[in-house]
Write a protein that holds these residues in place. Structure first.
Motif, short mmCIF file in Angstrom:
data_model
loop_
_atom_site.label_atom_id
_atom_site.label_comp_id
_atom_site.label_asym_id
_atom_site.label_seq_id
_atom_site.Cartn_x
_atom_site.Cartn_y
_atom_site.Cartn_z
N PRO A 157 0.81 -1.22 0.00
CA PRO A 157 0.00 0.00 0.00
C PRO A 157 0.84 1.27 0.00
CG PRO A 157 -0.93 -1.60 1.51
CD PRO A 157 0.39 -2.16 1.06
N MET A 158 1.96 1.25 0.73
CA MET A 158 2.85 2.41 0.76
C MET A 158 3.49 2.65 -0.61
SD MET A 158 6.06 3.15 3.31
CE MET A 158 7.14 1.88 2.59
N PHE A 159 3.86 1.58 -1.30
CA PHE A 159 4.51 1.74 -2.61
C PHE A 159 3.53 2.16 -3.69
CE2 PHE A 159 8.27 0.15 -0.72
CZ PHE A 159 9.31 0.48 -1.58
N ARG A 160 2.23 1.92 -3.49
CA ARG A 160 1.26 2.45 -4.44
C ARG A 160 1.34 3.97 -4.49
NH1 ARG A 160 -3.30 -0.77 -1.47
NH2 ARG A 160 -2.49 -2.88 -1.81
N ALA A 161 1.78 4.57 -3.39
CA ALA A 161 1.90 6.04 -3.31
C ALA A 161 3.25 6.53 -3.79
CB ALA A 161 1.67 6.48 -1.87
N ASN A 162 4.20 5.64 -4.09
CA ASN A 162 5.58 6.03 -4.43
C ASN A 162 6.20 6.87 -3.31
OD1 ASN A 162 5.27 4.87 -7.05
ND2 ASN A 162 4.25 6.75 -7.72
N TYR A 187 1.81 12.20 2.65
CA TYR A 187 1.58 10.79 2.97
C TYR A 187 2.84 10.17 3.58
CZ TYR A 187 0.60 5.81 1.98
OH TYR A 187 0.41 4.45 2.08
N ALA A 188 3.99 10.44 2.97
CA ALA A 188 5.26 9.89 3.48
C ALA A 188 5.56 10.43 4.87
CB ALA A 188 6.40 10.23 2.52
N GLU A 189 5.30 11.70 5.09
CA GLU A 189 5.54 12.30 6.40
C GLU A 189 4.64 11.69 7.47
OE1 GLU A 189 4.25 16.51 7.45
OE2 GLU A 189 6.41 16.78 7.17
N ARG A 240 -4.23 9.40 7.09
CA ARG A 240 -3.59 8.35 6.28
C ARG A 240 -4.64 7.49 5.59
NH1 ARG A 240 -3.12 3.03 4.83
NH2 ARG A 240 -3.82 2.55 6.94
N HIS A 241 -5.72 7.14 6.29
CA HIS A 241 -6.79 6.35 5.67
C HIS A 241 -7.43 7.12 4.51
CE1 HIS A 241 -6.76 2.92 8.35
NE2 HIS A 241 -6.78 3.71 9.41
N MET A 242 -7.62 8.41 4.67
CA MET A 242 -8.21 9.21 3.60
C MET A 242 -7.29 9.26 2.38
SD MET A 242 -9.75 12.36 5.88
CE MET A 242 -10.26 13.33 4.45
N MET A 243 -6.01 9.51 2.61
CA MET A 243 -5.07 9.55 1.50
C MET A 243 -4.93 8.17 0.85
SD MET A 243 -2.06 12.22 2.64
CE MET A 243 -1.84 11.62 4.33
N GLN A 244 -4.96 7.12 1.66
CA GLN A 244 -4.84 5.78 1.10
C GLN A 244 -6.01 5.46 0.19
OE1 GLN A 244 -2.00 3.66 2.21
NE2 GLN A 244 -2.55 2.95 0.16
N ALA A 245 -7.21 5.90 0.55
CA ALA A 245 -8.38 5.67 -0.28
C ALA A 245 -8.21 6.34 -1.64
CB ALA A 245 -9.64 6.18 0.42
N LEU A 246 -7.70 7.56 -1.63
CA LEU A 246 -7.46 8.26 -2.90
C LEU A 246 -6.40 7.54 -3.73
CD1 LEU A 246 -7.09 12.06 -3.42
CD2 LEU A 246 -5.40 10.51 -4.37
N ILE A 247 -5.32 7.18 -3.07
CA ILE A 247 -4.23 6.49 -3.77
C ILE A 247 -4.71 5.17 -4.36
CG2 ILE A 247 -2.03 5.29 -3.39
CD1 ILE A 247 -1.55 7.59 -1.21
N ASP A 248 -5.42 4.38 -3.56
CA ASP A 248 -5.88 3.07 -4.04
C ASP A 248 -6.86 3.21 -5.19
OD1 ASP A 248 -4.27 2.02 -2.10
OD2 ASP A 248 -5.89 1.36 -0.77
N LEU A 301 1.89 7.83 12.06
CA LEU A 301 0.44 8.05 12.02
C LEU A 301 -0.25 7.14 11.00
CD1 LEU A 301 0.71 11.90 12.34
CD2 LEU A 301 -0.47 10.40 13.97
N TRP A 302 0.20 5.91 10.90
CA TRP A 302 -0.40 4.95 9.97
C TRP A 302 -1.89 4.75 10.24
CZ3 TRP A 302 0.88 2.55 5.52
CH2 TRP A 302 0.13 1.44 5.13
#
Length: 408
Positions: free
Chosen positions: A77-82, A312-314, A326-334, A320-321
């Motif tokens: 999941p982290m690498f999906r964000a580069n 996201y990286a910060e 983080r959950h909001m940004m992950q939803a966008l990234i995914d 703050l995983w």
């Protein structure tokens, strides 16, 4: 902080520090200690950790292989964000802490523990990462951080405590370690002692996971990586599980001198620190993922994703995983990754990862539109005139008022 805890789940490596912490908890609080040791691919035999915990009277011992979960649910999941912290760091230590914390809290609930403990020092980021995760998952949990409580403030005092309590000390722990190491399947991190002066480059003995680029083969290694919904699923056409795939990439990176980083970073607690990182497989994966995204992501989607990446990286770096942001940004990234499918061809050579081809059934690259040759009417050159004039309108109006060259 009130009465003593009755049962504490300790994140336990079996090394000197956490073994001293184990005995200190038993002695200081008179409580039962449960040990939890996670195999995240650090490359060490974990049997001795169990044996040492048993020898110290621990009745409930958890030693768990979490490599697949680590890569599938945290690394990928982290690498999906580069994700890169401060433009360089692939967050190898940062991304391991939420999984350890999560499992620690699950064990605490399963065994009826009223506290958890970790071995992070009061100067580093890890104390923050562990504890923010604990509180996010179990708000009423009691957290014990011995390095912020005890008086064992030097290595000599730790060794004296260990000898006084008959805690086994390996021969290599009696001498002064030249630097500290943290490792998992994604990376190896070395810092402290001989590495504290950023003016001096690291000796070759520091590097454990990579050949030096100079010693790497003189012939390039060519590979393919297949992606499905943004995650790598195969190398050279061979389907692999997440952990097996990262292990394979690590081997390829190691052999070709890929993934070394000497970095001075800004810790969350406020100080600057120098670390030597080795992330061979992750460095290859980042290059491959960005390459497949170049033909499968819409321009504005890609730019929006890149714009939130530093934040996201910060968030991950700061522990703050499990936060709402983080959950909001992950939803966008995914959501951006549904069409990130296809194959990337790479050349690995003396520390370099070079993309030499990419293809996808969902590619947005249209050779009819981009060609310098006759395009059969796919693109009307005259359309560019109005496009340019509209974008120039504000510049022309400003220039008419004497505000040339972007002056406000």
């Amino acid at each position: 902080m009130g009465k003593n805890p009755k049962k504490v789940v300790l994140a336990y490596s079996g090394g000197l520090d956490t073994s001293v912490i184990l005995r200190w908890l038993q002695e200081r609080y008179g409580c039962e200690v449960v040990t939890f040791t996670a195999d995240l691919g650090q490359g060490e035999e974990l049997g001795p950790a169990r044996a040492k915990a048993e020898a110290m009277g621990v009745r409930e011992i958890f030693v768990e292989d979490l490599r697949e979960k680590f890569v599938k649910d945290f690394v990928f999941p982290m690498f999906r964000a580069n994700a890169l912290y401060e433009g360089q760091y692939l967050l190898g230590t940062s991304i391991a802490r939420p999984l350890i914390s999560q499992r620690q809290i699950e064990i605490a609930e399963a065994v009826g523990a009223d506290a958890v403990a970790h071995g992070a020092t009061g100067k580093g980021n890890d104390q923050v990462r562990f504890e923010l995760a604990y509180y996010a998952l179990k708000p009423d949990i009691r957290v014990i951080a011995p390095w912020r409580e005890w008086e064992l403030t030097s290595r000599t005092k730790l060794l004296e405590f260990a000898e006084r309590h008959q805690i086994p000390i390996t021969r290599d722990k009696r001498g002064e370690a030249p630097f500290s190491v943290d490792a998992n399947l994604l990376h190896s991190s070395s810092e402290g002692k001989i590495l504290e002066d950023p003016a001096h480059g690291p000796d070759e003995i520091v590097f454990q996971r990579t050949l030096s680029p100079e010693a790497a083969p003189d012939v390039a290694t060519e590979i393919t990586i297949d992606f499905r919904h943004g995650d790598p699923v195969a190398i050279n056409g061979e389907a692999l599980s997440p952990a097996a795939l990262l292990t394979k990439l690590n081997a390829l990176g190691r052999a070709n001198g890929i993934g070394r980083l000497d970095m001075v970073e800004n810790r969350f607690v406020g100080m600057k620190s120098r670390g030597i990182y080795e992330t061979p497989g992750g460095t290859i994966l980042l290059a491959a993922h960005r390459a497949i995204e170049t033909i499968t992501l819409d321009r504005e989607a890609a730019h929006l994703k890149d714009s939130i990446m530093p934040r996201y990286a910060e968030v991950i770096y700061n522990g703050l995983w499990f936060s709402p942001e983080r959950h909001m940004m992950q939803a966008l990234i995914d959501a951006s990754q549904h069409s990130v499918n296809g194959r990337v061809r790479l050349k690995l050579y003396k520390g370099n990862v070079i993309c030499i081809g990419r293809e996808s059934p969902d590619s947005l690259y249209d050779s009819r539109v981009v060609t310098f040759e006759e395009d059969g009417g796919a693109y009307d050159h005259k359309d560019a005139q109005g496009f340019i004039r509209l974008n120039a309108l504000r510049l022309r109006l400003g220039a008419m008022k004497g505000r040339r060259g972007g002056a406000l």
